[in-house]
Design a protein around this motif. Structure first.
Motif, mmCIF file in Angstrom:
data_model
loop_
_atom_site.group_PDB
_atom_site.id
_atom_site.type_symbol
_atom_site.label_atom_id
_atom_site.label_comp_id
_atom_site.label_asym_id
_atom_site.label_seq_id
_atom_site.Cartn_x
_atom_site.Cartn_y
_atom_site.Cartn_z
ATOM 1 N N UNK A 153 1.002 -1.240 0.031
ATOM 2 C CA UNK A 153 -0.048 0.033 0.078
ATOM 3 C C UNK A 153 0.643 1.159 -0.069
ATOM 4 N N UNK A 154 2.097 1.157 0.122
ATOM 5 C CA UNK A 154 3.100 2.241 0.276
ATOM 6 C C UNK A 154 3.912 2.403 -1.164
ATOM 7 N N UNK A 155 4.103 3.630 -1.604
ATOM 8 C CA UNK A 155 4.787 3.771 -2.657
ATOM 9 C C UNK A 155 6.232 4.194 -2.355
ATOM 10 N N UNK A 156 7.115 3.362 -2.207
ATOM 11 C CA UNK A 156 8.535 3.441 -1.673
ATOM 12 C C UNK A 156 9.374 4.162 -2.761
ATOM 13 N N UNK A 157 9.044 4.172 -4.007
ATOM 14 C CA UNK A 157 9.645 4.714 -5.052
ATOM 15 C C UNK A 157 10.057 6.112 -4.792
ATOM 16 N N UNK A 158 8.936 6.934 -4.185
ATOM 17 C CA UNK A 158 9.231 8.381 -3.861
ATOM 18 C C UNK A 158 10.200 8.647 -2.980
ATOM 19 N N UNK A 159 10.337 7.606 -2.156
ATOM 20 C CA UNK A 159 11.356 7.881 -0.890
ATOM 21 C C UNK A 159 12.753 7.621 -1.433
ATOM 22 N N UNK A 160 13.051 6.522 -2.365
ATOM 23 C CA UNK A 160 14.269 5.869 -2.647
ATOM 24 C C UNK A 160 14.825 6.684 -3.946
#
Length: 372
Positions: A153-160
């Motif tokens: 449910x989390x878009x980790x792409x925006x973080x990394x």
């Protein structure tokens, strides 16, 4: 030494000792079968949102150093190890693993039965968990875990992903491919779409004779197409990255624009999955994923030992529009495809693997030749 309490979504409640960062953290637990390279694994952006259980029982014994960082920080939620060695012995070691974990706010869990956890994940599949150095009550941990979002449910792409474009100029630290560089140097630049790219992927691209520009995951396909038509760039690379690729709706739409042109494209891991989705073939989640450095992959009858790190895979139905070039000999899943009538090639495993294996490093040579 401080206690840490662990609660898994299947109801398992465990107590162990902690090292590294303190606090309460939620993530998905997976296991990795690599015998070496724990620093590269911990700093691989593809592990964002996950706890990594190491099947190698001795961790920390060679320390850490700045050259083996796969990114500027560590994105995993935590690591679980059987035996942690604070004192290290290696001529390249610069610091201890505990200090690295504290610096990057990663929870370390030690003195735990990693064999038991690995067998559980193998039998029941990857699952969500919570670990805390603050909360010892099982019911409270279960409550917080149930209230937390799941990894899908989390878009980790925006973080990394990088926030600004940059040029990567460093080659592989061992310089084994310098003789090859002189033979195939290209005057064309490639653009790497950063969904969580590993530093050694960029190193290998440079080492293969390419000029490498890295851009954020929020890239504009129309701009890249215009640059390709103006002969400013010669190809596009879609990188690895964390999370469920089906959540990347905007990214999929931009990739669809790219594949409608004749731009040479190569992709690894998440990039491979995005290409499949962009062509209309949705990915699926594996039971416990492929994470390790000992996975045999067959390519036209030749077996390569590869490094793997993925929870999602391309469906077999992709054969309708692509040739399957690589398959995993453990479970027969697809590891590489070449799209019909297109200059697009992608693989699921990691040819840049550091510290290894290096059987698949020829992929970078192939892409350099495609661009040339």
């Amino acid at each position: 030494m401080q206690k840490v309490w662990i609660y898994l979504e299947n109801g398992t409640f465990l107590e162990a000792n902690s090292f590294g960062a303190k606090g309460t953290t939620v993530g998905e637990i997976v296991f990795n079968t690599s015998l070496t390279g724990y620093q590269e694994i911990i700093t691989d952006p593809s592990y964002a949102g996950q706890f990594v259980t190491f099947t190698m029982p001795e961790i920390g014994n060679v320390g850490v150093n700045k050259n083996d960082m796969e990114s500027s920080t560590a994105f995993c939620k935590g690591i679980l190890v059987r035996n942690y060695h604070h004192e290290y012995s290696n001529y390249r070691g610069e610091s201890d693993l505990c200090s690295l974990l504290k610096e990057h706010n990663v929870l370390g869990i030690k003195d735990i039965d990693t064999r038991y956890l690995t067998k559980m994940i193998r039998d029941e599949g990857a699952m969500m968990m919570i670990a805390s150095t603050e909360i010892s009550d099982k019911e409270e941990l279960a409550k917080q875990l149930a209230a937390s979002p799941r990894i899908e449910d989390i878009n980790y792409i925006e973080e990394v992903s990088t926030k600004e474009p940059y040029i990567h100029k460093n080659g592989a630290w061992n310089h084994q491919l310098l003789s090859y560089n002189k033979a195939v140097m290209s005057d064309k630049k490639i653009v790497v779409i950063d969904f969580g790219v590993k530093r050694n992927i960029l190193n290998e691209l440079v080492e293969s004779g390419l000029e490498v520009e890295v851009v954020p995951s929020s890239f504009n396909a129309d701009e890249l197409i215009a640059r390709y038509e103006a002969k400013e760039i010669g190809g596009v690379f879609l990188s690895n990255g964390p999370g469920d690729p089906l959540t990347l709706v905007k990214e999929k739409e931009e990739v669809q624009k790219l594949i409608a042109t004749d731009i040479p494209i190569i992709a690894i891991c998440l990039g491979n999955q995005l290409l499949s989705i962009a062509h209309g073939f949705d990915t699926y989640k594996l039971k416990f994923g492929q994470h390790g450095g000992n996975h045999p992959v067959v390519n036209n009858g030749v077996v390569e030992i590869t490094a793997q790190n993925h929870n999602y895979n391309v469906p077999d139905s992709i054969v309708k529009i692509a040739e399957v070039t690589h398959r995993n000999l453990f479970d027969d899943t697809i590891e590489g495809v070449r799209y019909n009538n297109k200059n697009i090639y992608s693989i699921q495993h990691h040819p840049e693997a550091s510290p290894g294996p290096h059987d698949s490093k020829y992929i970078f040579k192939q892409f350099a030749e495609m661009v040339k």
